[in-house]
Enzyme design. Structure first.
Site, PDB file in Angstrom:
ATOM      1  N   THR A 133       6.755  11.918 -22.128  1.00 19.39           N
ATOM      2  CA  THR A 133       5.846  11.053 -22.880  1.00 19.39           C
ATOM      3  C   THR A 133       5.731   9.664 -22.274  1.00 19.39           C
ATOM      4  OG1 THR A 133       5.602   9.972 -25.028  1.00 19.39           O
ATOM      5  CG2 THR A 133       7.830  10.517 -24.387  1.00 19.39           C
ATOM      6  N   ASP A 134       4.623   8.990 -22.585  1.00 25.55           N
ATOM      7  CA  ASP A 134       4.479   7.583 -22.152  1.00 25.55           C
ATOM      8  C   ASP A 134       5.392   6.650 -22.955  1.00 25.55           C
ATOM      9  OD1 ASP A 134       3.128   7.668 -24.611  1.00 25.55           O
ATOM     10  OD2 ASP A 134       1.236   6.843 -23.836  1.00 25.55           O
ATOM     11  N   GLU A 135       5.943   7.159 -24.075  1.00 29.05           N
ATOM     12  CA  GLU A 135       6.755   6.273 -24.933  1.00 29.05           C
ATOM     13  C   GLU A 135       8.048   5.830 -24.258  1.00 29.05           C
ATOM     14  OE1 GLU A 135       7.078   7.141 -29.032  1.00 29.05           O
ATOM     15  OE2 GLU A 135       5.043   7.901 -29.183  1.00 29.05           O
ATOM     16  N   TYR A 159      13.368   8.719 -30.857  1.00 26.18           N
ATOM     17  CA  TYR A 159      12.608   9.748 -30.145  1.00 26.18           C
ATOM     18  C   TYR A 159      12.417   9.369 -28.682  1.00 26.18           C
ATOM     19  CZ  TYR A 159       8.490  12.049 -28.223  1.00 26.18           C
ATOM     20  OH  TYR A 159       7.627  12.719 -27.377  1.00 26.18           O
ATOM     21  N   LYS A 163      13.869  11.097 -25.195  1.00 29.26           N
ATOM     22  CA  LYS A 163      13.019  11.621 -24.119  1.00 29.26           C
ATOM     23  C   LYS A 163      13.340  10.902 -22.803  1.00 29.26           C
ATOM     24  CE  LYS A 163      10.062  14.246 -24.261  1.00 29.26           C
ATOM     25  NZ  LYS A 163      10.037  15.760 -24.146  1.00 29.26           N
ATOM     26  N   LEU A 199      -0.920  11.350 -36.757  1.00 29.65           N
ATOM     27  CA  LEU A 199      -2.009  10.548 -37.325  1.00 29.65           C
ATOM     28  C   LEU A 199      -3.331  11.317 -37.513  1.00 29.65           C
ATOM     29  CD1 LEU A 199      -2.980   7.746 -38.313  1.00 29.65           C
ATOM     30  CD2 LEU A 199      -3.757   7.336 -35.966  1.00 29.65           C
TER      31      LEU A 199
HETATM   32  P1  NAD Z   1       5.792  19.913 -31.465  1.00 32.58           P
HETATM   33  O1  NAD Z   1       6.774  19.210 -32.314  1.00 32.58           O
HETATM   34  O2  NAD Z   1       4.454  20.251 -32.008  1.00 32.58           O
HETATM   35  O3  NAD Z   1       6.414  21.288 -30.932  1.00 32.58           O
HETATM   36  C1  NAD Z   1       7.736  21.388 -30.472  1.00 32.58           C
HETATM   37  C2  NAD Z   1       8.074  22.861 -30.330  1.00 32.58           C
HETATM   38  O4  NAD Z   1       9.419  22.947 -29.819  1.00 32.58           O
HETATM   39  C3  NAD Z   1       8.061  23.622 -31.668  1.00 32.58           C
HETATM   40  O5  NAD Z   1       7.422  24.860 -31.504  1.00 32.58           O
HETATM   41  C4  NAD Z   1       9.532  23.804 -31.995  1.00 32.58           C
HETATM   42  O6  NAD Z   1       9.795  24.966 -32.752  1.00 32.58           O
HETATM   43  C5  NAD Z   1      10.150  23.887 -30.606  1.00 32.58           C
HETATM   44  N1  NAD Z   1      11.556  23.490 -30.584  1.00 32.58           N
HETATM   45  C6  NAD Z   1      12.110  22.384 -31.131  1.00 32.58           C
HETATM   46  N2  NAD Z   1      13.447  22.372 -30.930  1.00 32.58           N
HETATM   47  C7  NAD Z   1      13.727  23.477 -30.206  1.00 32.58           C
HETATM   48  C8  NAD Z   1      14.922  24.016 -29.659  1.00 32.58           C
HETATM   49  N3  NAD Z   1      16.105  23.406 -29.819  1.00 32.58           N
HETATM   50  N4  NAD Z   1      14.852  25.176 -28.944  1.00 32.58           N
HETATM   51  C9  NAD Z   1      13.665  25.805 -28.781  1.00 32.58           C
HETATM   52  N5  NAD Z   1      12.514  25.347 -29.291  1.00 32.58           N
HETATM   53  C10 NAD Z   1      12.543  24.197 -29.992  1.00 32.58           C
HETATM   54  O7  NAD Z   1       5.663  19.033 -30.154  1.00 32.58           O
HETATM   55  P2  NAD Z   1       4.385  18.751 -29.228  1.00 32.58           P
HETATM   56  O8  NAD Z   1       3.624  17.643 -29.809  1.00 32.58           O
HETATM   57  O9  NAD Z   1       3.730  20.030 -28.925  1.00 32.58           O
HETATM   58  O10 NAD Z   1       5.115  18.188 -27.915  1.00 32.58           O
HETATM   59  C11 NAD Z   1       5.555  19.083 -26.900  1.00 32.58           C
HETATM   60  C12 NAD Z   1       6.218  18.281 -25.797  1.00 32.58           C
HETATM   61  O11 NAD Z   1       5.294  17.336 -25.268  1.00 32.58           O
HETATM   62  C13 NAD Z   1       7.413  17.467 -26.275  1.00 32.58           C
HETATM   63  O12 NAD Z   1       8.398  17.508 -25.267  1.00 32.58           O
HETATM   64  C14 NAD Z   1       6.862  16.054 -26.441  1.00 32.58           C
HETATM   65  O13 NAD Z   1       7.881  15.093 -26.239  1.00 32.58           O
HETATM   66  C15 NAD Z   1       5.837  16.026 -25.332  1.00 32.58           C
HETATM   67  N6  NAD Z   1       4.701  15.125 -25.555  1.00 32.58           N
HETATM   68  C16 NAD Z   1       3.976  15.183 -26.722  1.00 32.58           C
HETATM   69  C17 NAD Z   1       2.870  14.365 -26.880  1.00 32.58           C
HETATM   70  C18 NAD Z   1       2.015  14.411 -28.127  1.00 32.58           C
HETATM   71  O14 NAD Z   1       1.103  13.589 -28.264  1.00 32.58           O
HETATM   72  N7  NAD Z   1       2.234  15.349 -29.045  1.00 32.58           N
HETATM   73  C19 NAD Z   1       2.513  13.477 -25.860  1.00 32.58           C
HETATM   74  C20 NAD Z   1       3.284  13.439 -24.694  1.00 32.58           C
HETATM   75  C21 NAD Z   1       4.363  14.273 -24.551  1.00 32.58           C
HETATM   76  O1  DAU Z   2       2.478   8.584 -26.868  1.00 32.16           O
HETATM   77  C1  DAU Z   2       2.861   9.929 -26.872  1.00 32.16           C
HETATM   78  C2  DAU Z   2       3.502  10.282 -28.190  1.00 32.16           C
HETATM   79  O2  DAU Z   2       2.449  10.367 -29.154  1.00 32.16           O
HETATM   80  C3  DAU Z   2       4.304  11.580 -28.159  1.00 32.16           C
HETATM   81  O3  DAU Z   2       5.381  11.443 -27.259  1.00 32.16           O
HETATM   82  C4  DAU Z   2       4.829  11.936 -29.554  1.00 32.16           C
HETATM   83  O4  DAU Z   2       5.485  13.185 -29.530  1.00 32.16           O
HETATM   84  C5  DAU Z   2       3.635  12.011 -30.495  1.00 32.16           C
HETATM   85  O5  DAU Z   2       4.079  12.269 -31.812  1.00 32.16           O
HETATM   86  C6  DAU Z   2       2.841  10.701 -30.461  1.00 32.16           C
HETATM   87  O6  DAU Z   2       3.647   9.623 -31.019  1.00 32.16           O
HETATM   88  P1  DAU Z   2       3.006   8.520 -31.981  1.00 32.16           P
HETATM   89  O7  DAU Z   2       4.085   7.893 -32.771  1.00 32.16           O
HETATM   90  O8  DAU Z   2       2.085   7.631 -31.201  1.00 32.16           O
HETATM   91  O9  DAU Z   2       2.087   9.486 -32.881  1.00 32.16           O
HETATM   92  P2  DAU Z   2       1.741   9.468 -34.446  1.00 32.16           P
HETATM   93  O10 DAU Z   2       0.606  10.415 -34.630  1.00 32.16           O
HETATM   94  O11 DAU Z   2       2.957   9.658 -35.271  1.00 32.16           O
HETATM   95  O12 DAU Z   2       1.210   7.999 -34.666  1.00 32.16           O
HETATM   96  C7  DAU Z   2       0.099   7.500 -33.942  1.00 32.16           C
HETATM   97  C8  DAU Z   2      -0.111   6.068 -34.369  1.00 32.16           C
HETATM   98  O13 DAU Z   2      -0.579   6.069 -35.729  1.00 32.16           O
HETATM   99  C9  DAU Z   2       1.156   5.233 -34.373  1.00 32.16           C
HETATM  100  O14 DAU Z   2       0.833   3.902 -33.988  1.00 32.16           O
HETATM  101  C10 DAU Z   2       1.618   5.262 -35.824  1.00 32.16           C
HETATM  102  C11 DAU Z   2       0.309   5.340 -36.582  1.00 32.16           C
HETATM  103  N1  DAU Z   2       0.353   6.068 -37.862  1.00 32.16           N
HETATM  104  C12 DAU Z   2       0.917   7.316 -37.885  1.00 32.16           C
HETATM  105  C13 DAU Z   2       0.977   8.037 -39.064  1.00 32.16           C
HETATM  106  C14 DAU Z   2       1.621   9.406 -39.106  1.00 32.16           C
HETATM  107  C15 DAU Z   2      -0.211   5.519 -38.999  1.00 32.16           C
HETATM  108  O15 DAU Z   2      -0.740   4.381 -38.951  1.00 32.16           O
HETATM  109  N2  DAU Z   2      -0.169   6.229 -40.168  1.00 32.16           N
HETATM  110  C16 DAU Z   2       0.418   7.455 -40.253  1.00 32.16           C
HETATM  111  O16 DAU Z   2       0.461   8.047 -41.365  1.00 32.16           O
END
Ligand code: NAD
Ligand code: DAU
Length: 357
Positions: A133-135, A159, A163, A199
């Site tokens: 992630t970019d975080e 989180y 990562k 979000l």
């Molecule tokens: P998600 O939470 O939707 O899915 C995670 C999956 O991993 C689920 O299916 C869960 O059952 C499985 N899992 C969790 N713990 C596990 C374990 N111990 N063993 C096996 N499986 C397990 O997550 P996502 O949003 O699809 O993100 C996937 C990956 O991409 C993550 O590594 C996250 O850090 C990264 N990522 C997400 C975003 C985003 O915006 N969602 C952005 C950048 C990077």
């Molecule tokens: O940047 C990549 C990341 O993006 C991934 O690594 C994470 O797995 C993914 O969950 C996401 O993280 P964020 O914290 O940015 O996503 P989230 O959707 O939780 O929140 C997006 C933005 O919206 C953040 O600034 C918090 C805000 N927010 C979120 C929720 C759930 C709100 O204002 N209200 C809300 O109810």
């Protein structure tokens, strides 16, 4: 040839598996623990498809991972599995340490053993693709340059710290042991199968239910948004042609404030599913901010474009329209997630089967 995917029942992982099998016939072994975020309904269209082998299990189970690697001899391991929600990491960080750090460590060690035993072409071809992630880079000032791959790591939440730790482990396994790794650091994804704790899907689901639309703090935090299928295509490019040991930033060139995101979703819903009670924006509610909330993320995705020719196919306008339409067309999916019904199949298939043994 086969690939092993971890976390392939989650949001991005399931999109990746569906995309992969839509573009080629190479089988996918999908290892997923089915935590609350894992949903096999995302993969329902693959039911009966022999190219998809689902295994319910934990990435921290070394014996299981070893046996999968030996049995299926994958040419790549694509690692999505993680605890992914920042708010949950604030309330309960332990699972993030366990899965994101210890789980990644277990996978790296299993992959190292497997890869060390490979010969010739199979050894040269193997890849460990770590999805991050970019975080990990922390928070940017409003006028600061976007994150490049050399930006220092300054994670601020449990989180992002977990990562960042996993990214460091992956890097070290390459430098110390020569494991052929690749890492991608991606911005915020959105699209189908996004769990409605995040979000965009939360705003859509709450709006349709007439519930408040919570915006944290002043809502002027900035994220870069990428349509999930574009993330999947970036990962495919990196697996095939990325330089070993390198990291690639992946982003959509779409910096938006959270207020802009919520306003856009409300306007699309007003157009596609008008509410007789009035515009959806009437439901916007400003709530207490997330502790330690990062102010701005922005991705400089020029390296992956320069080296691999990857650019996102969707603009934010096209991607968010597709996404809102998908949620309107899949209200049953949202309802099953909200009711917990999506877990019934897992209970029926696994718990009942185990009890019968
Ligand atoms: P998600 O939470 O939707 O899915 C995670 C999956 O991993 C689920 O299916 C869960 O059952 C499985 N899992 C969790 N713990 C596990 C374990 N111990 N063993 C096996 N499986 C397990 O997550 P996502 O949003 O699809 O993100 C996937 C990956 O991409 C993550 O590594 C996250 O850090 C990264 N990522 C997400 C975003 C985003 O915006 N969602 C952005 C950048 C990077
Ligand atoms: O940047 C990549 C990341 O993006 C991934 O690594 C994470 O797995 C993914 O969950 C996401 O993280 P964020 O914290 O940015 O996503 P989230 O959707 O939780 O929140 C997006 C933005 O919206 C953040 O600034 C918090 C805000 N927010 C979120 C929720 C759930 C709100 O204002 N209200 C809300 O109810």
């Amino acid at each position: 040839m086969t690939i092993l995917v971890t976390g392939g029942a989650g949001f991005i992982g399931s999109n990746f598996v569906l995309d992969w099998l839509a573009t080629c016939d190479e089988p996918v072994v999908n290892l997923d623990a089915l935590t609350y975020a894992g949903n096999l309904q995302n993969l329902a269209s693959l039911s009966g498809d022999a190219r998809h082998v689902f295994v319910k299990g934990d990435i921290g189970d070394r014996a299981l991972v070893d046996s999968l690697l030996q049995r299926h001899q994958p040419r790549a391991l694509v690692h999505f599995a993680a605890e992914s929600h920042v708010d949950r990491s604030i309330l309960g960080p332990a699972a993030f340490i366990k899965t994101n750090i210890e789980g990644t460590f277990t996978l790296l060690e299993a992959a190292r053993t497997y890869w060390s035993g490979l010969q010739g072409e199979a050894r040269a071809r193997f890849r460990f693709q770590h999805v991050s992630t970019d975080e990990v880079y922390g928070s940017l000032a409003p006028d600061a340059e976007a994150f490049t791959e050399t930006h220092p790591f300054e994670p601020n939440s449990p989180y992002s710290a977990s990562k960042a730790a996993s990214d460091h482990l992956v890097r070290a396994w390459h430098h110390t042991y020569g494991l052929p790794v690749l890492t991608t650091n991606c911005s915020n994804n959105y699209g189908p199968f996004h769990f409605p704790e995040k979000l965009i899907p939360l705003i859509i689901a709450n709006a349709l239910a007439g519930k408040p639309l919570p915006i944290y703090g002043d809502g002027l935090q900035v994220r870069d948004w990428l349509y999930v299928r574009d993330h999947c295509s970036a990962i495919r490019e990196v697996i095939e042609r990325g330089r070993l040991g390198e990291t690639y930033n992946v982003g959509g060139w779409n910096e938006k404030t959270n207020r802009e995101i919520v306003d856009t979703v409300c306007a699309l819903l007003d157009e596609l599913q008008p509410d007789p009670a009035g515009p959806y924006s009437r439901l916007i509610t400003f709530v207490k901010d997330r502790p330690g909330h990062d102010r701005r993320y922005a991705i400089d995705a020029r390296k992956i474009e320069r080296e691999l020719g990857w650019r996102p196919a969707e603009t934010f306008d096209t991607g968010i329209r597709k996404t809102v339409r998908w949620y309107l067309d899949h209200r049953d999916w949202v309802a099953a997630v909200q009711s917990g019904g999506y877990r019934d199949w897992v209970d029926a298939n696994y718990t009942a089967r185990a009890a019968a043994e």
